[in-house]
Design an enzyme around this catalytic site. Structure first.
Site, PDB file in Angstrom:
ATOM      1  N   LEU A   1       0.843  -1.199   0.000  1.00  5.91           N
ATOM      2  CA  LEU A   1       0.000   0.000   0.000  1.00  5.91           C
ATOM      3  C   LEU A   1       0.881   1.254   0.000  1.00  5.91           C
ATOM      4  CD1 LEU A   1      -2.783   1.418   0.259  1.00  5.91           C
ATOM      5  CD2 LEU A   1      -2.585   1.149   2.741  1.00  5.91           C
TER       6      LEU A   1
ATOM      7  N   GLU B   1       3.831   4.057  -0.322  1.00  5.06           N
ATOM      8  CA  GLU B   1       4.776   4.432  -1.368  1.00  5.06           C
ATOM      9  C   GLU B   1       5.750   5.441  -0.767  1.00  5.06           C
ATOM     10  OE1 GLU B   1       2.566   5.740  -4.774  1.00  5.06           O
ATOM     11  OE2 GLU B   1       1.645   3.765  -5.048  1.00  5.06           O
TER      12      GLU B   1
ATOM     13  N   ARG C   1      -4.255  -4.235  12.170  1.00  2.00           N
ATOM     14  CA  ARG C   1      -3.858  -3.514  13.392  1.00  2.00           C
ATOM     15  C   ARG C   1      -4.083  -4.366  14.634  1.00  2.00           C
ATOM     16  NH1 ARG C   1      -6.330   2.038  10.925  1.00  2.00           N
ATOM     17  NH2 ARG C   1      -4.416   2.506   9.767  1.00  2.00           N
TER      18      ARG C   1
ATOM     19  N   PHE D   1      17.442  -4.439  33.699  1.00  2.00           N
ATOM     20  CA  PHE D   1      18.694  -5.165  33.474  1.00  2.00           C
ATOM     21  C   PHE D   1      19.917  -4.281  33.724  1.00  2.00           C
ATOM     22  CE2 PHE D   1      18.226  -9.426  31.419  1.00  2.00           C
ATOM     23  CZ  PHE D   1      16.843  -9.519  31.441  1.00  2.00           C
ATOM     24  N   GLY D   2      19.720  -2.962  33.782  1.00  2.00           N
ATOM     25  CA  GLY D   2      20.859  -2.068  33.974  1.00  2.00           C
ATOM     26  C   GLY D   2      21.818  -2.185  32.809  1.00  2.00           C
ATOM     27  N   GLY D   3      23.107  -2.162  33.104  1.00  2.00           N
ATOM     28  CA  GLY D   3      24.119  -2.244  32.052  1.00  2.00           C
ATOM     29  C   GLY D   3      23.933  -3.479  31.198  1.00  2.00           C
TER      30      GLY D   3
ATOM     31  N   GLU E   1       1.711  -0.145  10.002  1.00  2.00           N
ATOM     32  CA  GLU E   1       0.255  -0.365   9.903  1.00  2.00           C
ATOM     33  C   GLU E   1      -0.518   0.797  10.525  1.00  2.00           C
ATOM     34  OE1 GLU E   1      -1.439  -4.146   9.943  1.00  2.00           O
ATOM     35  OE2 GLU E   1       0.372  -5.142   9.246  1.00  2.00           O
TER      36      GLU E   1
END
Lengths: 383, 259
Positions: A127, A129, A244, A339-341, A364
């Site tokens: 769809l 462009e 969607r 998770f930090g670093g 979408e």
């Protein structure tokens, strides 16, 4: 613990088990290396097709699974928990089949749909462009009638499965007149004049190829036009309503994966002599992540149940897409923080989830377009 | 060609497996059960052979109510029908009793050309039932097969052990297959939907003409006296290398008689 799921029948329970089995054995171990190398998992999509997962919401008379959207979307979520690229592949394929399934004549459906929904073929949806993204009605690819053919010329952009798909659902202009001059075509991959750009170098979802699609006087028989001339834009928008919901489910699965990784890390990682999940600052962050994922799930299921009941659901689909993808972005961002670093390096998956979430706010229909859809609905129909 | 494939429902090896306190038999209720993974290879081979010879595949199991799930899995993969031998008196049966009951069941199914089994169950793992069955039925027996074909009334099979043998037998035959023979398919959603319409018969000991005294824990030739849980894995010994790491490593290996 697997996510508690709504299973209307015992067979649906078995379906979810099958999806988890395939996901754990065939998807999860391959996701990291394939995303790093950018290798499209065509064989995994074929396995998904053989397992009957490429046509779940379509009718059984054309070889589909005849399942409600409520079930199909939960399958997408389970796949996305293990590998978003594959879930996206299933969703885009399902989207590409939709115009034929919904707008094809009985003859067209009988001729092409069984191969598309019951086997190993994969589809792409063309769809956008280069100069017509959110403003899709401004597309300029032309389809000029020449006897029993249309001749398509133009360039399509951001096409998932570009160069890999077996068929392309293409929207092209059959007359001037904005949104009313667009028609929809089913173009086979081997059509002469069809070619593809090199895959885009993306932030994430690198195993899922996204390319430009070039149409250079591609001759398409008139029998491959779906719907009447000029119906294309309406078909595109209706297809996107369903698409969607797929993206909402995929974003939910990605958020779920980030949440699971974060909880298990926060239970193991100790600082100040105790697991960091017991530090309120982290615990509350995880609680917000869980709330975000669960509310996203509830929203897509609400929209799906409206769709399954035959009620209007465009508004709810946009709300689900907007909230689920915004939530996925926030949840994956917080996962990196938990998770930090370690969250910033590629040894753990949350860094990848974070990159994968971003595009879901874009494709979408950007989330700004979702707000536009919702606002217009409020303007027309009230709350 | 009529193929019976033996499918055993076993506790999932990935879960915590336990035994009943009273009689030390396997707890098959309090744990998730699955089709023994090694039997999946037998199902796959049966489906392949039936597919090329337009045959019929019947999944047979013996076990408590939940064991029907093993049949269901085989049906979802593509088997045509199932037979479930279920009877309270079977509780605690050993391999001899199991082979007796299965032999009667195969006799009752009738005109069977081929019986396929996995090389072992992933719970008991004795690997003796196929040979016992062959003896009771008077069938040929080829065990631990890594490749096979059927041509007319002849089974041709490759056995992989210390040496590789290619052997032939006339049908009817019992063949146990290894995990090298094929790659078992996943069920498909269509298979899942089709399975619920496939016939599954439930047979009791009386249906098979087997007396309750011949089976079960009391008739077993051996009984488990006690079970001990495998000790939790302990953390290994960490050797810090202060320049003498190699020596410490060698001493450790020597103390365990590895060197």
């Amino acid at each position: 613990m697997p996510v508690a799921r709504i299973t209307p029948t015992p067979e649906v329970g078995d379906l979810f088990t099958l999806v988890r089995d395939i996901g754990d054995a065939e998807l999860r171990p391959r996701a990291d290396p394939a995303e790093a190398s950018g290798d499209y998992p065509r064989d995994v999509l074929r396995l998904i097709g053989r397992s009957g997962l490429l046509g779940l919401p379509y009718d059984d008379d054309v070889g589909g699974g005849a399942q409600p959207y409520e079930v199909y979307l939960q399958v997408l979520e389970e796949l996305a928990m293990r590998w978003a690229t594959v879930a996206l592949g299933v969703s885009v394929h399902t989207l590409a089949c939709w115009p034929l399934a919904a707008f094809g004549t009985a003859e067209q459906r009988k001729r092409w749909l069984p191969d598309m929904v019951s086997g190993e073929l994969s589809g792409a949806y063309c769809l956008s462009e280069p100069h017509a993204g959110s403003d899709a009605a401004a597309l300029s690819t032309r389809a000029v009638r020449d006897g029993e053919h249309y001749v398509l010329t133009g360039t399509k952009a951001w096409v998932t499965h570009g160069g890999q798909a077996d068929f392309y659902t293409v929207f092209a202009r059959t007359s001037d007149g904005g949104s009313r001059g667009i028609s929809c075509f089913l173009v086979p991959a081997d059509a002469g004049g069809l070619s593809f750009g090199t895959p885009e170098r993306k932030m994430g979802l690198n195993a899922s190829p996204t390319t430009l699609v070039y149409l250079d006087e591609v001759r398409v028989p008139t029998e491959r036009r779906l719907g009447d001339e000029g119906d294309g834009f309406g078909i595109a928008l209706q297809a996107l309503d369903s698409g969607r919901l797929g993206i909402a489910a995929i974003a939910t699965g990605l958020g779920q994966a980030a949440l699971e990784a974060s909880v298990s890390y926060a239970k193991e990682r100790e600082q100040f002599g105790q697991p960091i999940i017991t530090h309120q600052g982290v615990g509350f962050m995880l609680a917000d992540m869980a709330a975000a994922v669960e509310s996203a799930r509830a929203l897509y299921l609400t929209a799906a149940s409206r769709r399954d009941a035959g009620l209007a659901y465009r508004h709810q689909a946009s709300v689900a897409k907007l909230v689920a993808t915004d939530n996925a972005m926030r949840v994956t961002t917080d996962a990196v923080q938990v998770f930090g670093g370690a969250g910033y390096v590629r040894d753990y998956p949350v860094e990848r989830y974070f990159r994968e979430a971003k595009v879901m706010q874009i494709f979408e229909g950007t989330n700004q377009i979702q707000r536009l859809v919702i606002a217009r609905d409020l303007e027309r129909n009230g709350t | 060609m009529k193929i019976v494939v033996l499918v055993k429902h076993v506790p999932d090896a990935a879960a915590d497996r336990t035994f009943h306190e009273a009689d030390h038999t396997t707890d098959r209720v309090g744990v998730d059960g699955i089709l023994s993974e090694l039997d999946e290879y037998a199902v796959e081979e049966a489906l392949k052979l039936a597919g090329s010879e337009s045959g019929e595949v019947i999944a047979l199991t013996m076990g408590p109510e939940g064991s029907a799930d093993a049949i269901k899995r085989a049906l979802q993969m593509g088997a045509d029908s199932g037979v479930h031998v279920v009877d309270d008196a079977l509780h605690g049966s050993d391999a001899l009793a199991t082979s007796h009951v299965l032999a009667e069941a195969i006799g009752k199914i009738g005109e069977v050309d081929l019986v396929l089994t996995g090389m072992a169950s992933t719970d008991g793992g004795m690997s003796v039932v196929p040979a016992m069955l062959a003896e009771r039925l008077g069938f040929a027996h080829i065990g631990f097969v890594g490749e096979m074909s059927v041509d007319g009334g002849t089974v041709r099979a490759r056995r992989d052990s210390d040496v590789t043998e290619t052997v032939e037998a006339a049908t009817p035959a019992i063949v146990s297959v290894t995990d090298q023979i094929n790659e078992p398919r996943y069920p498909s959603f269509k298979g899942i939907m089709a399975a619920k319409k496939k016939p599954v018969e439930s047979w009791s000991l009386a249906d098979l003409g087997v007396a309750a005294e011949q089976v079960g824990l009391d008739a077993a030739w051996s009984q488990v006296q006690s079970v001990t849980k495998r000790p939790e894995r302990t953390q290994g010994e960490v050797v810090t290398d202060d320049g003498d790491g190699g020596i410490k490593l060698a001493e450790f290996l020597a103390s365990r008689k590895f060197i």
